[in-house]
Design an enzyme around this catalytic site. Structure first.
Site, PDB file in Angstrom:
ATOM      1  CG  ASN A 140      -1.809   0.883   1.207  1.00  0.00           C
ATOM      2  OD1 ASN A 140      -1.216   2.433   1.085  1.00  0.00           O
ATOM      3  ND2 ASN A 140      -3.150   0.697   1.370  1.00  0.00           N
ATOM      4  CG  HIS A 184      -5.622  -0.411  -1.643  1.00  0.00           C
ATOM      5  ND1 HIS A 184      -7.233  -0.208  -1.439  1.00  0.00           N
ATOM      6  CD2 HIS A 184      -5.753   1.047  -1.161  1.00  0.00           C
ATOM      7  CE1 HIS A 184      -7.824   0.331  -0.708  1.00  0.00           C
ATOM      8  NE2 HIS A 184      -6.893   1.213  -0.761  1.00  0.00           N
ATOM      9  CD  GLU A 237      -5.027  -6.237  -1.517  1.00  0.00           C
ATOM     10  OE1 GLU A 237      -5.712  -7.054  -1.244  1.00  0.00           O
ATOM     11  OE2 GLU A 237      -4.551  -4.636  -1.900  1.00  0.00           O
ATOM     12  CB  SER A 250     -10.236  -9.087   3.830  1.00  0.00           C
ATOM     13  OG  SER A 250     -10.945  -9.388   2.848  1.00  0.00           O
ATOM     14  CB  CYS A 277     -10.752  -2.659   0.034  1.00  0.00           C
ATOM     15  SG  CYS A 277     -10.015  -2.258  -1.991  1.00  0.00           S
ATOM     16  CB  CYS A 300      -8.008  -4.474  -3.928  1.00  0.00           C
ATOM     17  SG  CYS A 300      -6.771  -3.541  -3.446  1.00  0.00           S
ATOM     18  CG  ASP A 343      -5.979   2.012   2.922  1.00  0.00           C
ATOM     19  OD1 ASP A 343      -4.635   2.772   1.569  1.00  0.00           O
ATOM     20  OD2 ASP A 343      -6.152   1.519   3.182  1.00  0.00           O
TER      21      ASP A 343
END
Length: 151
Positions: free
Chosen positions: A45, A56, A58, A83, A85, A88, A148
């Site tokens: 991130n 982010h 990912e 996990s 979002c 992503c 975020d």
């Protein structure tokens, strides 16, 4: 499919990315994209560092992998410390990444049900290092964390 030892190594690579982000003053979430047993993209991130609305972990891992044929994504596994979002998860669905390995979802549950509903294999490891890193960060930086996740 990745063996357990390889899965551990890939998650550790994602954790290293998360720690790198934290050391840069960012949010400690990391991710790696693995294709046929090789890490082809890694990221963390970097919203704070790059003053980005969307970077982010990912997304950063996908960006670092570069432009790939659709088949490469469809043969890959995405490892992420947290996990994913909605944003992503959308990228995971767009590129048809079939498997996502998540370090933890106790501090934040993203769009895992959406991914599963679209036939993405989702595995949550509840890794203690991932949980502790996020708990400490959220406790120390609640406003930045809320920013975020769009709260």
């Amino acid at each position: 499919m990745d063996s357990a030892n390889n899965a551990d190594a890939y998650l550790q690579a994602a954790i290293e990315e998360a720690r790198k982000g934290l050391s840069e003053g960012g949010i400690p979430i990391g991710s790696v994209l693995v294709h046929k047993g090789k890490i082809i993209g890694r990221g963390h991130n970097r919203r704070v560092q790059r003053k980005s609305a969307i970077l982010h972990a990912e997304m950063d891992a996908l960006e670092s992998a570069g432009r790939l044929p659709a088949s490469a994504y469809q043969e890959s596994v995405l490892y992420t410390t947290l996990s994913p979002c909605a944003m992503c998860s959308g990228a995971i669905l767009l590129y048809k990444i079939p498997r996502v390995i998540i370090g933890e979802n106790t501090t934040f549950i993203g769009e895992e049900n959406l991914l599963r509903s679209r036939r993405v294999e989702v595995e949550v490891l509840q890794d203690e290092d991932c949980i502790q890193m996020m708990r400490e960060f959220i406790q120390k930086n609640p406003n930045l964390w809320n920013e975020d996740i769009g709260v």
